[in-house]
Write an enzyme that holds these catalytic residues in place. Structure first.
Site, PDB file in Angstrom:
ATOM      1  N   MET A   1     -11.919   6.044   8.420  1.00 37.29           N
ATOM      2  CA  MET A   1     -12.534   6.893   7.299  1.00 37.29           C
ATOM      3  C   MET A   1     -13.613   7.989   7.785  1.00 37.29           C
ATOM      4  O   MET A   1     -13.854   8.123   6.456  1.00 37.29           O
ATOM      5  CB  MET A   1     -12.333   5.678   6.130  1.00 37.29           C
TER       6      MET A   1
ATOM      7  N   ILE B   1      -8.842  -5.748   8.536  1.00 35.52           N
ATOM      8  CA  ILE B   1     -10.213  -4.988   9.560  1.00 35.52           C
ATOM      9  C   ILE B   1     -10.576  -3.892   8.487  1.00 35.52           C
ATOM     10  O   ILE B   1      -8.977  -3.009   8.444  1.00 35.52           O
ATOM     11  CB  ILE B   1      -9.346  -4.072  10.833  1.00 35.52           C
TER      12      ILE B   1
ATOM     13  N   ASP C   1       0.829  -1.433  -0.329  1.00 36.81           N
ATOM     14  CA  ASP C   1      -0.270  -0.144  -0.469  1.00 36.81           C
ATOM     15  C   ASP C   1       1.049   1.164  -0.268  1.00 36.81           C
ATOM     16  O   ASP C   1       2.147   0.988   0.212  1.00 36.81           O
ATOM     17  CB  ASP C   1      -0.812   0.129   1.320  1.00 36.81           C
TER      18      ASP C   1
ATOM     19  N   LYS D   1      -2.737   1.779  -2.821  1.00 34.53           N
ATOM     20  CA  LYS D   1      -4.232   2.559  -2.247  1.00 34.53           C
ATOM     21  C   LYS D   1      -2.973   2.471  -0.754  1.00 34.53           C
ATOM     22  O   LYS D   1      -2.639   2.705  -0.221  1.00 34.53           O
ATOM     23  CB  LYS D   1      -4.274   1.227  -1.771  1.00 34.53           C
TER      24      LYS D   1
ATOM     25  N   THR E   1      -4.006  -2.918  14.643  1.00 33.18           N
ATOM     26  CA  THR E   1      -5.116  -1.771  13.459  1.00 33.18           C
ATOM     27  C   THR E   1      -5.237  -0.207  14.090  1.00 33.18           C
ATOM     28  O   THR E   1      -4.642  -0.501  15.161  1.00 33.18           O
ATOM     29  CB  THR E   1      -6.326  -2.530  13.439  1.00 33.18           C
TER      30      THR E   1
END
Lengths: 287, 287
Positions: free
Chosen positions: A184, A103, A42, A64, A128
């Site tokens: 997000m 996740i 990523d 990404k 996470t």
């Protein structure tokens, strides 16, 4: 080493890189990176992490952003094809993902694709972002004294950039008895706050935002469900990196700790001891 | 090295040891253990992890089982006092906790106590059991294709060994649209299943149990909300280690992957390739 004309499929490891701080990699993640022939990673994976990969191996950015709902650059399908093509060359492939693969990481889709093509596949969990941010900001996600025995991890926006399908009434009703972490969510912050208030969440529910959690650029902003939208505007917050929203009683923990630490409130007579062990506490990744 | 007659308080690090597998320690956790003078550790921390502590340091088992709601042996208050006493000796203290300090780990209480006594304190996150079990069992906690964009982490029993105060109706209503992970829920499994069904959760909601997640003794059991209580009895499951309950559509993922992998269902004509990279996938902690 990839084998040209390989008869066997190379293994793929879906590896969680954690929230940003390179020291939050797991030992297994390090081993997989050190043994990789090809790493598909990523964006926003720190240079220190990528430097663990042998010079002879191939690094491919699949573009990404961590925690981004959109697919930027190379699309998910292309990531699948790249994993497969490199496995078919007999390479040891690491698919390095921000946070944890399972996740909000599309690890499930990648695992399905690889399994359907008989590629041997392993999943290496990562810290996470919610856990990384909680630790670095000293905000417990559960706490008996704050009556929070329940953690929600959710997204703050859906694919269509609208509020995701969730039970907002329940989230609102339990706002003071649990910790909700929105990944997000910054772009829809106003809607999130308005929706929760409409459903009856107390406006004074503590809320904090954490940007670029665990990285040297980490910033946090503390307010309430009622005041946060305004605070964000005032501070021009969230321009730099991914933002996590933490909602619940313990989101005020840093201020709470400050009040506990303040000698003026404690009637202590002995002098406040100097802070020791800065090196122990503030270590960085050993080269 | 502790300083006798230290003028400064030694730092305390609340460190998450992860779910069991020593390779799931973070690099920072390893560094803190290697630099420790005193380590206060939960039970069930593997020997490989404790062996990272220097021989000259003091290891103190504080006797709490990972994920146990009861305090066994030394109580929480005594843990607080031990941390403080060793900090006052100028020692670098690691409080080593199973999983993550801030998810059902009492890290918040320890942080409050230390802060109130001006002890410099750091929190090092760990892989929480839900993430460890998900990765090692290959069960995604979120998955677009399964319509699960929401994860609940909760306890399966309260202090009084009764069902915890949660919105069971919401959990039941959304059973097929989210993943719920219950820590410490085995003893009340029958009540959890009955309560969810009473509130309307579909009996065929996939459910799995994971015992001793990520350790060599890991076992899992796959059934549904309706059938799990009976399956547990049949299999005499859960006698050996802490058990995690995963409820939601992706709990059937291992069977789903098996069906994807099965050549008979795929009409593939080429031979199924041999599994490569066993060493890459099955590595253990380097000595």
């Amino acid at each position: 080493m990839c084998e040209s004309g390989a008869l066997r499929l190379g293994p793929v490891a879906l590896v969680g890189a954690g929230p940003g701080d390179p020291e939050l990699l797991t030992l297994r993640a390090v081993r997989r990176l050190e043994a990789a022939d090809v790493v598909l990673h990523d964006s926003l994976i720190p240079e220190e992490v990528l430097s663990l990969v042998p010079k002879t191996a191939k690094l491919i950015s699949v573009g990404k952003r961590c925690g981004d709902v959109k697919d930027r650059g190379i699309q998910q399908k292309e990531i699948h094809e790249l994993m497969l093509a490199n496995s078919r060359r007999g390479c040891r492939v690491v698919r390095l993902k921000c946070g944890d693969p399972f996740i909000f990481g599309r690890g499930g889709e990648e695992l399905e694709f690889l399994t359907a093509h008989q590629v041997p596949c392993e999943v290496v969990p990562g810290i996470t972002s919610a856990l990384g941010a909680a630790a670095s900001c000293q905000v417990p996600l559960t706490h008996r004294g704050f009556n929070t025995n329940h953690v929600h991890l959710c997204v703050g926006q859906s694919k269509a950039k609208t509020l995701p399908d969730m039970d907002w009434k329940e989230l609102a009703n339990r706002a003071m008895q649990q910790t909700a972490v929105f990944y997000m969510g910054l772009k829809l912050l106003n809607q999130i706050c308005a929706t929760l208030k409409e459903h009856g969440a107390p406006a004074d529910t503590p809320m904090m935002l954490v940007e670029s959690a665990t990285s040297p650029q980490q910033q946090s902003l503390h307010a309430t469900l009622g005041t946060m939208p305004e605070e964000v505007l005032k501070q021009d917050f969230g321009a730099g990196g991914p933002v996590l929203i933490i909602l619940g009683p313990t989101a005020c923990f840093p201020a709470h700790l400050e009040s506990l630490a303040s000698p003026s409130k404690k009637r202590r007579t002995e002098p406040s001891p100097a802070v020791a062990g800065a090196q122990f506490l503030g270590g960085e990744l050993a080269a």
